[in-house]
Design a protein around this motif. Structure first.
Motif, PDB file in Angstrom:
ATOM      1  N   TYR A  41       0.853  -1.178   0.000  1.00  9.60           N
ATOM      2  CA  TYR A  41       0.000   0.000   0.000  1.00  9.60           C
ATOM      3  C   TYR A  41       0.893   1.232   0.000  1.00  9.60           C
ATOM      4  CZ  TYR A  41      -4.068  -2.886   1.178  1.00  9.60           C
ATOM      5  OH  TYR A  41      -5.080  -3.809   1.149  1.00  9.60           O
ATOM      6  N   SER A  57     -10.490  -3.973  -3.431  1.00  7.26           N
ATOM      7  CA  SER A  57     -11.812  -4.219  -2.859  1.00  7.26           C
ATOM      8  C   SER A  57     -12.318  -2.973  -2.168  1.00  7.26           C
ATOM      9  CB  SER A  57     -11.786  -5.302  -1.785  1.00  7.26           C
ATOM     10  OG  SER A  57     -10.839  -6.271  -2.018  1.00  7.26           O
ATOM     11  N   ASN A  90     -11.247 -11.371   7.605  1.00  5.47           N
ATOM     12  CA  ASN A  90     -10.496 -10.310   8.262  1.00  5.47           C
ATOM     13  C   ASN A  90     -11.414  -9.700   9.307  1.00  5.47           C
ATOM     14  OD1 ASN A  90      -9.063  -8.068   9.027  1.00  5.47           O
ATOM     15  ND2 ASN A  90      -8.898  -7.165   6.992  1.00  5.47           N
ATOM     16  N   ASP A 125     -17.235 -10.259  -0.075  1.00  2.00           N
ATOM     17  CA  ASP A 125     -15.909  -9.643  -0.187  1.00  2.00           C
ATOM     18  C   ASP A 125     -14.901 -10.770   0.007  1.00  2.00           C
ATOM     19  OD1 ASP A 125     -13.768  -7.915  -0.171  1.00  2.00           O
ATOM     20  OD2 ASP A 125     -14.198  -7.049   1.797  1.00  2.00           O
ATOM     21  N   TYR A 132      -9.280 -13.220   0.111  1.00  2.16           N
ATOM     22  CA  TYR A 132      -8.315 -14.176   0.660  1.00  2.16           C
ATOM     23  C   TYR A 132      -8.452 -15.599   0.147  1.00  2.16           C
ATOM     24  CZ  TYR A 132      -7.613 -10.412   4.022  1.00  2.16           C
ATOM     25  OH  TYR A 132      -7.348  -9.201   4.596  1.00  2.16           O
ATOM     26  N   SER A 191      -9.869  -9.111  -5.345  1.00  2.00           N
ATOM     27  CA  SER A 191      -8.717  -8.196  -5.288  1.00  2.00           C
ATOM     28  C   SER A 191      -7.426  -8.967  -5.495  1.00  2.00           C
ATOM     29  CB  SER A 191      -8.694  -7.523  -3.912  1.00  2.00           C
ATOM     30  OG  SER A 191      -7.495  -6.824  -3.715  1.00  2.00           O
ATOM     31  N   SER A 197      -4.761  -7.692  -3.993  1.00  2.00           N
ATOM     32  CA  SER A 197      -3.922  -7.174  -2.909  1.00  2.00           C
ATOM     33  C   SER A 197      -3.322  -8.284  -2.056  1.00  2.00           C
ATOM     34  CB  SER A 197      -4.734  -6.243  -2.018  1.00  2.00           C
ATOM     35  OG  SER A 197      -5.008  -5.042  -2.690  1.00  2.00           O
ATOM     36  N   LYS A 198      -4.097  -9.349  -1.806  1.00  2.00           N
ATOM     37  CA  LYS A 198      -3.621 -10.343  -0.855  1.00  2.00           C
ATOM     38  C   LYS A 198      -3.080 -11.589  -1.546  1.00  2.00           C
ATOM     39  CE  LYS A 198      -5.633  -7.333   1.529  1.00  2.00           C
ATOM     40  NZ  LYS A 198      -5.365  -6.517   2.713  1.00  2.00           N
TER      41      LYS A 198
HETATM   42  C1  PLP Z   1     -11.986  -8.068   3.880  1.00  6.55           C
HETATM   43  C2  PLP Z   1     -11.240  -6.981   3.177  1.00  6.55           C
HETATM   44  N1  PLP Z   1     -11.880  -6.236   2.258  1.00  6.55           N
HETATM   45  C3  PLP Z   1     -11.245  -5.271   1.583  1.00  6.55           C
HETATM   46  C4  PLP Z   1      -9.925  -4.964   1.819  1.00  6.55           C
HETATM   47  C5  PLP Z   1      -9.281  -3.870   1.023  1.00  6.55           C
HETATM   48  O1  PLP Z   1      -8.211  -4.368   0.289  1.00  6.55           O
HETATM   49  P1  PLP Z   1      -7.836  -3.887  -1.180  1.00  6.55           P
HETATM   50  O2  PLP Z   1      -8.559  -2.604  -1.449  1.00  6.55           O
HETATM   51  O3  PLP Z   1      -6.362  -3.693  -1.125  1.00  6.55           O
HETATM   52  O4  PLP Z   1      -8.260  -4.967  -2.098  1.00  6.55           O
HETATM   53  C6  PLP Z   1      -9.220  -5.692   2.795  1.00  6.55           C
HETATM   54  C7  PLP Z   1      -7.834  -5.348   3.120  1.00  6.55           C
HETATM   55  O5  PLP Z   1      -7.309  -5.653   4.152  1.00  6.55           O
HETATM   56  C8  PLP Z   1      -9.893  -6.729   3.474  1.00  6.55           C
HETATM   57  O6  PLP Z   1      -9.275  -7.479   4.395  1.00  6.55           O
END
Ligand code: PLP
Ligand code: PLP
Lengths: 479, 479
Positions: A152, B188, B262, B290, B293, B320, B322-323
């Protein structure tokens, strides 16, 4: 019999899909029963068959109906459970939104461009591919070492880009700022959005130029602001108008685009700049200076921005690489008091968690590269050349029946043809002739004007484009 | 005498700057007069000298005061005009915002990390640098040919990325969708933001998990929604709770993070998934799934998403990279009914005009490359290894005084130490010991819990980190 509402904000096919879904749910078309054919339904409802095709495909995508080749379309069989199943009323969710939609003209234009990429495009507010530093960017990308950490971003934006911007703003715009006073955004668009949504509250009054940038207008409405207009003449807004609006409506902010304004191409005169700042500091009134175009000044000498002349800290300055490099980079920024930058950075985390580091790294490298200034010089020459082509074509084709101001920078020309005409018909006829432009009403202007963006069209197409516009105008007996 | 309010949302230094600015404007400190020294003012106001230094630098940056070495700080001389000049009350603008701020703990953590990059970071919800496909991405960037046109993106996102995602979703998540049902977003985060801001209205009721993702909570508040909680047990939410909330409060949407949630790491059981969908279709209630993961499932077999089991079209699916790749790419997406995608794409234009094409092109290439699946396999192995390290360290250090569930995927572990403790003191003591974690209250949970994110920390630091946490807990006599 029910028929779709052509004046509704919802597309025809979605209205039809929703109507059919209701009939299915309430049992008028029970599970397993056949639906009328697409052709028949189109006839009944008075729409094109392709609209019904779209409606069916929407219903298929949510599992409500099934089509088999040969046997037509039928309602899906419900599972063997007792409780009936319902799809959420998605179009209701979409319609209930308090977000004001973009003007229908903009959608019409973008659909026309998607359907026919051959259209000569003098509507889109961006640079043509040959004006963007595509080669330079590709080279930077191929030479870059991998990022050590692709996490990030810093909430205010990638630190090396902010460092490069401090140098850039000092050198090219005479603005002294610091990294901690900068926020990197997804173009000027996001800077405007953040300011409008996070620093103002519903009911607040603001002043904007008349006419002004089309994609900012729905934002003001969505935010519930009371919007007052500052009419432009050939030297920009009249500073005293700001004082009048303040007295009458206690405006809380003024939005200006002082350099080669979108859509009119006008330049706020130096004298008026100082007057605007005097009034702002007298009234403790924030000025938002949206300045994407200044570095396109054809003579290479853009006037000093308000921000550089501002001694009381009245100005938030917004910049962008969209019009001097490439809009697909999505890199803009604002320079603002630290309290504002911190506030907006926090809010932006919740909206999108910041920008990708990759284009930020590309832009930071480009800004400090020896290619940057030569790129700007070439851009200016080519834009001036295109400006000359448009003005020559307008004179040739319209023979004095098109009034316009010759812009000395930027990518837009504002033009008045005929006092009053049906914009929709002129746009449709132009599209048939292979040409799109920006209808004046999209910018909130009085009728009879249109925006011709010469930044986007290829130089070789401009003559043909303006001829197509003239033909469309003749066909509608505009003169 | 005036002193700053430590419970205000405004930082101390901004309060002081504003206070001094007022005194200057009202003439208590006239132009040219000297201000008290930083040290003296700090003493009078009962704050650190560094706070006053910041306040002065804010006032300097807006031109209100000037400092010269040797002669101290004085109020700037007004210009020779008659009208007094005023700086807009910027901190008022920042404070009036209806945007709810992120929880102070999150700011505290990110400041601690910025000040001391050596801190062992089990707070940030992302992958460590060695788990991201940095090398693969660098290679793709260096091999890519220049983009032929780097203009504004398609409003729904870069078409080749949407095409690649259709294949990806089909292959890896069992989801059948089409390009026109996909919207590419800035992670996300932006998908959630768009749904919350554009499909719901103030006063609407929604259901979310308890505890849940910290950066979504202020969004719900800002949007003026009434938020109701679905408590989690080890198999996720109780589907019947959804029906109860619907009956009582007419909730209009349910937000779920069914896979390796999360912050708790829990997995919604297969049976409950079906139950949730039954209830949703019975009530025509939209489910927002959402799912950042799922592909980290350590056994490589993530459960089918709700979206894949959804026959009535109740689910909007959010994904996403991201993870599973890198959060700095800022690439996420949603798969939703077309009416929703079109609505949100239009709204997003007004917010930021879409994403940069560059990272989208990188991700599209990566998704279809032979490196993608091996990357996922390596990621899973390494995450499982880190999970094992954390659980072993917790058992060793806490000797049964830390309760936790062993996650079978994802990057978070949820842990209960001591029934009730002062989170702020534990966090501060931990930071002094060189370690940061996520305090439970940030996720809206009842006291006593904390989130340990093993995705971000380096494997080699986990043992030391958990030891530092145990030492902090001991120091506070938690056990
Ligand atoms: C459940 C959940 N939703 C959304 C996000 C947002 O992540 P990103 O915008 O990087 O995809 C996170 C990030 O920690 C998350 O854990
Ligand atoms: C005056 C003005 N502001 C803002 C924008 C938004 O541009 P971007 O977000 O690409 O910087 C434009 C684009 O046309 C513009 O003309």
């Amino acid at each position: 019999m029910w028929s779709p509402d052509r004046n509704s904000g919802t597309t025809l096919y979605m209205q039809i899909a929703e109507h059919l879904a209701q009939k299915i749910r309430c049992g008028e078309f029970p599970p397993g029963s056949g639906l009328p054919s697409e052709r028949k339904l189109a006839g009944q409802l008075g729409v094109n068959r392709s609209t019904v095709v779209l409606a069916f495909s929407e219903l298929r995508s949510i599992g409500l109906i099934e089509s088999r080749s040969g046997s037509g379309t039928r309602v899906s069989l419900a599972d063997s459970e007792e409780t009936p199943k319902h799809t959420p009323n998605w179009s209701q969710y979409a319609d209930d939104s308090s977000m004001v939609r973009n003007p229908p003209f903009l959608r019409k234009i973008s659909e026309a461009l998607q359907q026919n990429p051959e259209l000569i495009d003098m509507a889109s507010g961006q640079l043509s591919g040959d004006l963007a530093p595509t080669q330079e960017i590709a080279e930077i990308m191929s030479q870059n070492r991998p990022m050590s950490y692709l996490g990030y971003d810093n909430p205010q934006g990638y630190p090396p880009l902010r460092e490069a911007l401090v140098r850039y703003l000092n050198r090219h715009r005479g603005i002294d700022t610091t990294e901690s006073s900068l926020l990197i955004t997804s173009g000027s668009q996001q800077s405007l959005y953040l300011i409008i949504r996070c620093l103002l509250s519903p009911g607040d009054a603001v002043a904007i130029e008349d006419p002004s940038y089309c994609f900012s207008l729905p934002m003001f409405q969505t935010a519930g602001l009371r919007v007052f207009r500052l009419p432009l003449d050939q030297h920009g807004v009249q500073p005293e108008d700001i004082r009048q609006l303040y007295k009458k409506h206690r405006i809380k902010m003024v939005f200006l685009n002082p350099n080669y304004q979108n859509p009119t191409g006008t330049l706020l005169s130096e004298e008026r700049r100082r007057k605007v700042l005097d009034i702002a500091s007298e009234l403790a009134l924030p000025i938002i200076e949206d300045d994407p175009y200044s570095l396109t000044a054809y003579d290479g000498e853009p006037p000093a921005p308000l921000k550089a002349l501002d001694t009381t800290g009245s100005v938030i300055y917004i910049g962008s690489f969209s019009k001097i490099a490439a809009s697909g980079l999505r890199i803009g920024w604002m320079a603002a008091p630290r309290a504002i930058v911190e506030r907006l950075a926090d809010a932006r985390q919740q909206m999108d968690f910041g920008l990708s580091v990759i284009p930020q790294q590309v832009v930071a490298t480009f800004l400090d590269s020896p290619q940057f200034v030569p790129h700007l010089e070439r851009l200016r020459r080519e834009l001036q050349f295109k400006r000359d082509m448009v003005t020559a074509a307008l004179r040739r084709e319209f023979q004095g029946r098109a009034e316009f101001l010759e812009p000395r920078g930027g990518i837009h020309l504002w033009c008045k043809i005929g006092a009053d005409y049906n914009e929709n018909r002129l746009l449709e006829q132009s599209i048939r002739n292979g040409f799109v432009f920006g209808p004046g009403s999209v910018y909130g202007s009085e009728p009879g004007c249109l925006r011709l963006t010469f930044g986007r069209a290829n130089a070789g197409d401009i003559d043909r484009g303006i001829a197509a516009l003239r033909e469309a105008a003749e066909k509608l007996d505009l003169f």
